[in-house]
Design a protein around this motif. Structure first.
Motif, PDB file in Angstrom:
ATOM      1  N   GLU A 259       0.778  -1.159  -0.044  1.00 44.84           N
ATOM      2  CA  GLU A 259      -0.102  -0.100  -0.091  1.00 44.84           C
ATOM      3  C   GLU A 259       0.799   1.150   0.130  1.00 44.84           C
ATOM      4  N   ALA A 260       1.905   1.086   0.765  1.00 41.97           N
ATOM      5  CA  ALA A 260       2.858   2.521   0.833  1.00 41.97           C
ATOM      6  C   ALA A 260       3.488   2.582  -0.425  1.00 41.97           C
ATOM      7  N   GLN A 261       4.007   1.579  -0.945  1.00 45.04           N
ATOM      8  CA  GLN A 261       4.703   1.449  -2.353  1.00 45.04           C
ATOM      9  C   GLN A 261       3.885   2.101  -3.392  1.00 45.04           C
ATOM     10  N   LEU A 262       2.797   1.794  -3.471  1.00 44.33           N
ATOM     11  CA  LEU A 262       1.874   2.083  -4.559  1.00 44.33           C
ATOM     12  C   LEU A 262       1.457   3.539  -4.283  1.00 44.33           C
ATOM     13  N   ALA A 267       2.356   9.057  -6.343  1.00 51.10           N
ATOM     14  CA  ALA A 267       2.605  10.372  -6.023  1.00 51.10           C
ATOM     15  C   ALA A 267       3.904  10.831  -6.880  1.00 51.10           C
ATOM     16  N   ASP A 268       4.785   9.966  -7.403  1.00 53.75           N
ATOM     17  CA  ASP A 268       6.095  10.261  -8.186  1.00 53.75           C
ATOM     18  C   ASP A 268       5.485  10.654  -9.751  1.00 53.75           C
ATOM     19  N   ALA A 286      -7.346  -4.757   4.737  1.00 57.70           N
ATOM     20  CA  ALA A 286      -6.205  -4.004   4.670  1.00 57.70           C
ATOM     21  C   ALA A 286      -5.331  -5.043   3.779  1.00 57.70           C
ATOM     22  N   LEU A 287      -4.660  -4.272   2.977  1.00 59.71           N
ATOM     23  CA  LEU A 287      -3.612  -5.127   2.066  1.00 59.71           C
ATOM     24  C   LEU A 287      -2.704  -5.840   2.904  1.00 59.71           C
ATOM     25  N   PRO A 288      -2.485  -7.110   2.624  1.00 61.66           N
ATOM     26  CA  PRO A 288      -1.486  -8.057   3.506  1.00 61.66           C
ATOM     27  C   PRO A 288      -0.253  -7.703   3.127  1.00 61.66           C
ATOM     28  N   PRO A 289       1.114  -8.077   3.997  1.00 61.38           N
ATOM     29  CA  PRO A 289       2.154  -7.829   3.455  1.00 61.38           C
ATOM     30  C   PRO A 289       2.529  -8.950   2.169  1.00 61.38           C
ATOM     31  N   ALA A 295       5.941  -8.110  -4.980  1.00 57.19           N
ATOM     32  CA  ALA A 295       5.779  -6.736  -4.984  1.00 57.19           C
ATOM     33  C   ALA A 295       6.339  -6.167  -5.989  1.00 57.19           C
ATOM     34  N   ARG A 296       7.585  -6.777  -6.260  1.00 57.14           N
ATOM     35  CA  ARG A 296       8.620  -6.133  -7.339  1.00 57.14           C
ATOM     36  C   ARG A 296       7.529  -6.123  -8.718  1.00 57.14           C
ATOM     37  N   GLN A 297       7.178  -7.210  -8.727  1.00 55.36           N
ATOM     38  CA  GLN A 297       6.100  -7.384  -9.966  1.00 55.36           C
ATOM     39  C   GLN A 297       5.300  -6.680 -10.307  1.00 55.36           C
ATOM     40  N   LEU A 298       4.397  -6.425  -9.209  1.00 56.32           N
ATOM     41  CA  LEU A 298       3.280  -5.728  -9.060  1.00 56.32           C
ATOM     42  C   LEU A 298       3.598  -4.335  -9.290  1.00 56.32           C
ATOM     43  N   LEU A 299       4.703  -3.561  -8.478  1.00 57.22           N
ATOM     44  CA  LEU A 299       4.847  -2.241  -8.578  1.00 57.22           C
ATOM     45  C   LEU A 299       5.409  -2.112 -10.156  1.00 57.22           C
ATOM     46  N   THR A 300       6.002  -3.208 -10.739  1.00 53.74           N
ATOM     47  CA  THR A 300       6.500  -2.663 -12.046  1.00 53.74           C
ATOM     48  C   THR A 300       5.211  -2.788 -13.346  1.00 53.74           C
TER      49      THR A 300
END
Length: 401
Positions: A259-262, A267-268, A286-289, A295-300
């Protein structure tokens, strides 16, 4: 298979031993028959019980099987060829064929057949036998030897075919691993360094155009030069990160706060493009850890979808949502821009040299997620929706980050 044959011999000797002992002559004859029962029974039991240990010894020394055959002939003389010991006699050339190929099968089939003929000739009750009956057991010995030799050849060929198949599978697995690594490197280069270098080139073009103006503005030149510098440093950082990924032996163990990374990515993106972009979570949970590899694949994927909206769709707004629903983590990126051209397919994009959507699909598949790219429930624009089962967060089939 030799072990199973010895198990059959063991059972036949046990059944015929009482008859052999009863028919043996008192005194020395009974002792010889008793010794033959013990030797043949224990030898068969040892080879049946622990073939891995004693089998190689038998394979190296055919004389051991010859000695066993001679001991068995004492039982055959005492019990007679009409008892179950006849089946033990037939097993000898079968074992020879399995252990020593056709030469051993021919030798022991001849030896066992000769012993059977001599036993039948010396017994008084053998005079009532017809030639066909007398030759039945010797003929079975010859057939058993041929069967054993044939089975040996078939098993050896099967073993060679199995080894060849294993080697081919190993080569295919290595080639597949190389292909997967090449595809991963292509995705990483496309989604990080290549995009940043493209931005550096655009910023440098703008700087050159501003510097070539009749009256260049120093503030604009400084701003554009700073953009080129920041973009180049970002490309260098992404290259170092890619190299660290290649040399990393194991993935980091700390989970990622998705959640924080998204929120940071959104914002960027808003700051760099000035496109109004919102991020919100959906659902009551809430989104789980998330493991770093996932996470790398989802963020990319999120960054690629945002960049595609900026470069190709000309949207007035972008919405990013994430949440948990029905034991699935759902991630959606929607823009109200032009949308995908009609008839767009992954194969068409591959041939045209556009690898962004293809990389998104491959990344989603690497973590066990389902991705859909289209309009979704909207009348216009493009929606990228990714559904990831929560079970995949514990055992991820994807790549290590």
């Amino acid at each position: 298979m030799c072990r199973q044959v010895f198990g059959f011999r063991l059972a036949m000797i046990a059944l015929a031993a009482p008859a052999a002992l009863l028919n043996a002559s008192p005194g020395l004859g009974a002792h010889l028959v008793g010794a033959a029962v013990v030797v043949t029974f224990m030898a068969s039991y040892a080879l049946f019980r622990d073939w891995e240990r004693f089998g190689p010894l038998l394979l190296r020394h055919p004389t051991l099987l010859a000695a066993d055959t001679l001991f068995g002939s004492l039982l055959l003389v005492s019990a007679g060829p009409d008892t179950t010991l006849a089946y033990v006699s037939v097993c000898t050339p079968l074992l020879a064929g399995l252990a020593y190929s056709w030469r051993g099968a021919a030798c022991f089939a001849s030896l066992q057949s000769l012993i059977l003929l001599l036993v039948q000739a010396t017994l008084a009750r053998s005079g009532d036998r017809t030639p066909a009956e007398a030759l039945l057991l010797p003929g079975l010995c010859v057939i058993a030897g041929a069967v054993g030799s044939t089975l040996r050849n078939l098993m050896l060929r099967f073993g060679e075919a199995t080894r060849a198949l294993t080697e081919v599978q190993a080569r295919l697995a290595a080639a597949e691993a190389v292909a997967e690594e090449r595809a991963r490197l292509a995705r990483e280069l496309h989604d990080s360094v290549a995009k940043t270098l493209h931005g550096v080139a655009l910023a440098a073009d703008g700087l050159a155009a501003s510097a070539g103006a009749p009256a260049p503005d120093p503030a604009t030149l400084r701003r554009q030069a700073d953009l080129v510098s920041r973009s180049a440093r970002r490309a260098a950082a992404e290259s170092r990160e890619l190299l660290r990924d290649l040399r990393r032996e194991s993935p980091p163990s700390e989970p990622t706060n998705l959640e924080a990374q998204l929120g940071d990515r959104v914002a960027d993106f808003t700051l760099s493009t000035t496109i109004p972009t919102t991020y919100r979570t959906t659902g009551a949970r809430a989104l789980p850890p998330v493991p770093p590899a996932v996470a790398r694949q989802l963020l990319t994927i999120t960054a690629e979808a945002l960049e595609n909206a900026h470069r190709h769709a000309s949207p007035s707004k972008v919405e990013v949502t994430a949440g948990v629903e029905n034991d699935q983590l759902n991630l959606t990126i929607y823009d109200d821009g032009h949308g995908l051209p009609p008839g767009t397919t992954l194969e068409h994009l591959r041939r045209a040299g556009h690898f962004g959507l293809l990389g998104m699909v491959e990344r989603a598949a690497s973590v066990g997620a389902r991705i859909r790219i289209g309009r979704g429930a909207h009348a216009t624009g493009t929606e990228v929706r990714l559904d990831l089962p929560l079970a995949a967060l514990t055992t991820t089939p994807g790549e290590a980050a």
